[in-house]
Design a protein around this motif. Structure first.
Motif, PDB file in Angstrom:
ATOM      1  N   LEU A 140      38.132  37.046  13.208  1.00  0.00           N
ATOM      2  CA  LEU A 140      36.981  37.938  13.331  1.00  0.00           C
ATOM      3  C   LEU A 140      36.918  38.556  14.726  1.00  0.00           C
ATOM      4  O   LEU A 140      36.711  39.760  14.882  1.00  0.00           O
ATOM      5  N   PHE A 141      37.096  37.722  15.745  1.00  0.00           N
ATOM      6  CA  PHE A 141      37.077  38.230  17.116  1.00  0.00           C
ATOM      7  C   PHE A 141      38.180  39.266  17.332  1.00  0.00           C
ATOM      8  O   PHE A 141      37.981  40.267  18.021  1.00  0.00           O
ATOM      9  N   GLN A 142      39.326  39.026  16.731  1.00  0.00           N
ATOM     10  CA  GLN A 142      40.444  39.950  16.891  1.00  0.00           C
ATOM     11  C   GLN A 142      40.158  41.303  16.237  1.00  0.00           C
ATOM     12  O   GLN A 142      40.633  42.338  16.702  1.00  0.00           O
ATOM     13  N   LYS A 143      39.367  41.294  15.155  1.00  0.00           N
ATOM     14  CA  LYS A 143      39.084  42.543  14.437  1.00  0.00           C
ATOM     15  C   LYS A 143      37.970  43.358  15.099  1.00  0.00           C
ATOM     16  O   LYS A 143      37.829  44.549  14.817  1.00  0.00           O
ATOM     17  N   GLY A 144      37.168  42.715  15.932  1.00  0.00           N
ATOM     18  CA  GLY A 144      36.215  43.448  16.742  1.00  0.00           C
ATOM     19  C   GLY A 144      34.853  43.691  16.116  1.00  0.00           C
ATOM     20  O   GLY A 144      34.535  43.206  15.020  1.00  0.00           O
ATOM     21  N   THR A 145      34.046  44.465  16.846  1.00  0.00           N
ATOM     22  CA  THR A 145      32.640  44.676  16.517  1.00  0.00           C
ATOM     23  C   THR A 145      32.428  45.224  15.116  1.00  0.00           C
ATOM     24  O   THR A 145      31.562  44.755  14.370  1.00  0.00           O
ATOM     25  N   SER A 146      33.205  46.231  14.741  1.00  0.00           N
ATOM     26  CA  SER A 146      33.015  46.891  13.448  1.00  0.00           C
ATOM     27  C   SER A 146      33.169  45.918  12.283  1.00  0.00           C
ATOM     28  O   SER A 146      32.329  45.884  11.378  1.00  0.00           O
ATOM     29  N   LYS A 147      34.238  45.110  12.309  1.00  0.00           N
ATOM     30  CA  LYS A 147      34.505  44.180  11.206  1.00  0.00           C
ATOM     31  C   LYS A 147      33.470  43.046  11.184  1.00  0.00           C
ATOM     32  O   LYS A 147      32.991  42.662  10.111  1.00  0.00           O
ATOM     33  N   ILE A 148      33.124  42.533  12.350  1.00  0.00           N
ATOM     34  CA  ILE A 148      32.133  41.451  12.388  1.00  0.00           C
ATOM     35  C   ILE A 148      30.789  41.964  11.886  1.00  0.00           C
ATOM     36  O   ILE A 148      30.109  41.299  11.100  1.00  0.00           O
ATOM     37  N   SER A 149      30.412  43.157  12.314  1.00  0.00           N
ATOM     38  CA  SER A 149      29.143  43.749  11.873  1.00  0.00           C
ATOM     39  C   SER A 149      29.152  43.969  10.362  1.00  0.00           C
ATOM     40  O   SER A 149      28.134  43.744   9.685  1.00  0.00           O
ATOM     41  N   GLN A 150      30.290  44.399   9.847  1.00  0.00           N
ATOM     42  CA  GLN A 150      30.419  44.596   8.402  1.00  0.00           C
ATOM     43  C   GLN A 150      30.185  43.293   7.657  1.00  0.00           C
ATOM     44  O   GLN A 150      29.504  43.269   6.623  1.00  0.00           O
ATOM     45  N   LYS A 151      30.764  42.196   8.177  1.00  0.00           N
ATOM     46  CA  LYS A 151      30.591  40.893   7.533  1.00  0.00           C
ATOM     47  C   LYS A 151      29.126  40.454   7.574  1.00  0.00           C
ATOM     48  O   LYS A 151      28.629  39.875   6.596  1.00  0.00           O
ATOM     49  N   VAL A 152      28.442  40.718   8.683  1.00  0.00           N
ATOM     50  CA  VAL A 152      27.022  40.375   8.759  1.00  0.00           C
ATOM     51  C   VAL A 152      26.264  41.133   7.674  1.00  0.00           C
ATOM     52  O   VAL A 152      25.411  40.562   6.963  1.00  0.00           O
ATOM     53  N   GLY A 153      26.581  42.419   7.516  1.00  0.00           N
ATOM     54  CA  GLY A 153      25.925  43.220   6.480  1.00  0.00           C
ATOM     55  C   GLY A 153      26.215  42.705   5.079  1.00  0.00           C
ATOM     56  O   GLY A 153      25.305  42.609   4.242  1.00  0.00           O
ATOM     57  N   GLU A 154      27.463  42.363   4.820  1.00  0.00           N
ATOM     58  CA  GLU A 154      27.848  41.848   3.497  1.00  0.00           C
ATOM     59  C   GLU A 154      27.111  40.552   3.186  1.00  0.00           C
ATOM     60  O   GLU A 154      26.614  40.365   2.056  1.00  0.00           O
ATOM     61  N   GLU A 155      27.055  39.656   4.174  1.00  0.00           N
ATOM     62  CA  GLU A 155      26.397  38.365   3.939  1.00  0.00           C
ATOM     63  C   GLU A 155      24.890  38.542   3.792  1.00  0.00           C
ATOM     64  O   GLU A 155      24.242  37.789   3.048  1.00  0.00           O
ATOM     65  N   ALA A 156      24.315  39.514   4.490  1.00  0.00           N
ATOM     66  CA  ALA A 156      22.884  39.797   4.325  1.00  0.00           C
ATOM     67  C   ALA A 156      22.606  40.244   2.890  1.00  0.00           C
ATOM     68  O   ALA A 156      21.625  39.808   2.265  1.00  0.00           O
ATOM     69  N   VAL A 157      23.470  41.119   2.346  1.00  0.00           N
ATOM     70  CA  VAL A 157      23.306  41.581   0.957  1.00  0.00           C
ATOM     71  C   VAL A 157      23.444  40.415  -0.010  1.00  0.00           C
ATOM     72  O   VAL A 157      22.648  40.273  -0.950  1.00  0.00           O
ATOM     73  N   GLU A 158      24.460  39.563   0.214  1.00  0.00           N
ATOM     74  CA  GLU A 158      24.663  38.406  -0.667  1.00  0.00           C
ATOM     75  C   GLU A 158      23.468  37.456  -0.610  1.00  0.00           C
ATOM     76  O   GLU A 158      23.081  36.859  -1.625  1.00  0.00           O
ATOM     77  N   THR A 159      22.869  37.309   0.577  1.00  0.00           N
ATOM     78  CA  THR A 159      21.683  36.460   0.712  1.00  0.00           C
ATOM     79  C   THR A 159      20.520  37.038  -0.083  1.00  0.00           C
ATOM     80  O   THR A 159      19.790  36.306  -0.770  1.00  0.00           O
ATOM     81  N   ILE A 160      20.346  38.334   0.001  1.00  0.00           N
ATOM     82  CA  ILE A 160      19.276  39.001  -0.753  1.00  0.00           C
ATOM     83  C   ILE A 160      19.492  38.847  -2.256  1.00  0.00           C
ATOM     84  O   ILE A 160      18.545  38.557  -3.005  1.00  0.00           O
TER      85      ILE A 160
END
Length: 205
Positions: A140-160
């Motif tokens: 995740l760290f290697q992929k940078g801000t964009s990918k990590i932010s995307q994962k946060v968004g995906e997990e937020a949707v899955e939580t909802i």
């Protein structure tokens, strides 16, 4: 052997050569017990790294755990403002009280579950520093801000989705993923959960 440079500043005269020593678990922050140390007991504590008291009943030095094996391994020693009381932070090996209880105050000595978040943050910090191969966090760290932010968004949707479906097991599982990825994002951006807590405290009235 641990380093402690404050022994000469301690006032051993107030209680006829003794000072109270409050023993606190370094991890859980629970107070484990209270004993007394004279100068020799404190010197032995710093030399061995194991808490040693002066026993007033036995009239001799007494290392906690010398019979039971339940030693108190010292992490740090602090002196109070009046220079006549010690706070010793230690890692206990087994129960502390002679009754078999975790502490001499009959409290259960374990971390609150919420404290795991602090450990997790530190673990993720270490991953960022060391970047071990094969680690998902490293990737995740290697992929940078964009990918990590995307994962946060995906997990937020899955939580909802889990919440809306009244699927409690999945809801909690996805909430865990969300918090984990959020901590990774915070770490990537140079922040910690404590920074978020400070912001929340500012808003709290």
């Amino acid at each position: 052997m641990m380093e402690f440079s404050g022994i000469e500043q301690i006032d051993f005269n107030k209680l006829n050569g003794l000072v109270p020593a409050v023993i606190q678990d370094n991890s859980t922050q629970k107070v484990l017990m209270v004993g007394f140390m004279n100068k020799e007991a404190l010197q032995k504590t710093t030399e061995t790294g194991k808490v040693t008291f002066f026993s007033r009943t036995k009239n001799r030095l007494w290392t906690k755990g010398e019979e039971s094996g339940n030693f108190l391994n010292v992490v740090s020693i602090l002196v109070d403002c009046d220079k006549d009381t010690l706070l010793v932070k230690a890692n206990p090996v087994g129960p502390v009280c002679h009754t078999g209880a975790d502490t001499c105050f009959s409290e259960t000595n374990k971390e609150a579950d919420i404290q795991f978040l602090e450990y997790l943050q530190s673990f993720i910090d270490k991953r960022k520093q060391e970047m071990p191969e094969g680690s998902y966090t490293t990737s995740l760290f290697q992929k940078g801000t964009s990918k990590i932010s995307q994962k946060v968004g995906e997990e937020a949707v899955e939580t909802i989705i889990g919440a809306m479906a009244n699927d409690d097991e999945n809801f909690i599982y996805e909430a865990g993923d969300l918090i984990y990825h959020l901590i990774v994002l915070l770490t990537h951006k140079g922040y910690r959960l404590e920074d978020v807590v400070k912001e929340l405290k500012k808003r709290h009235k």
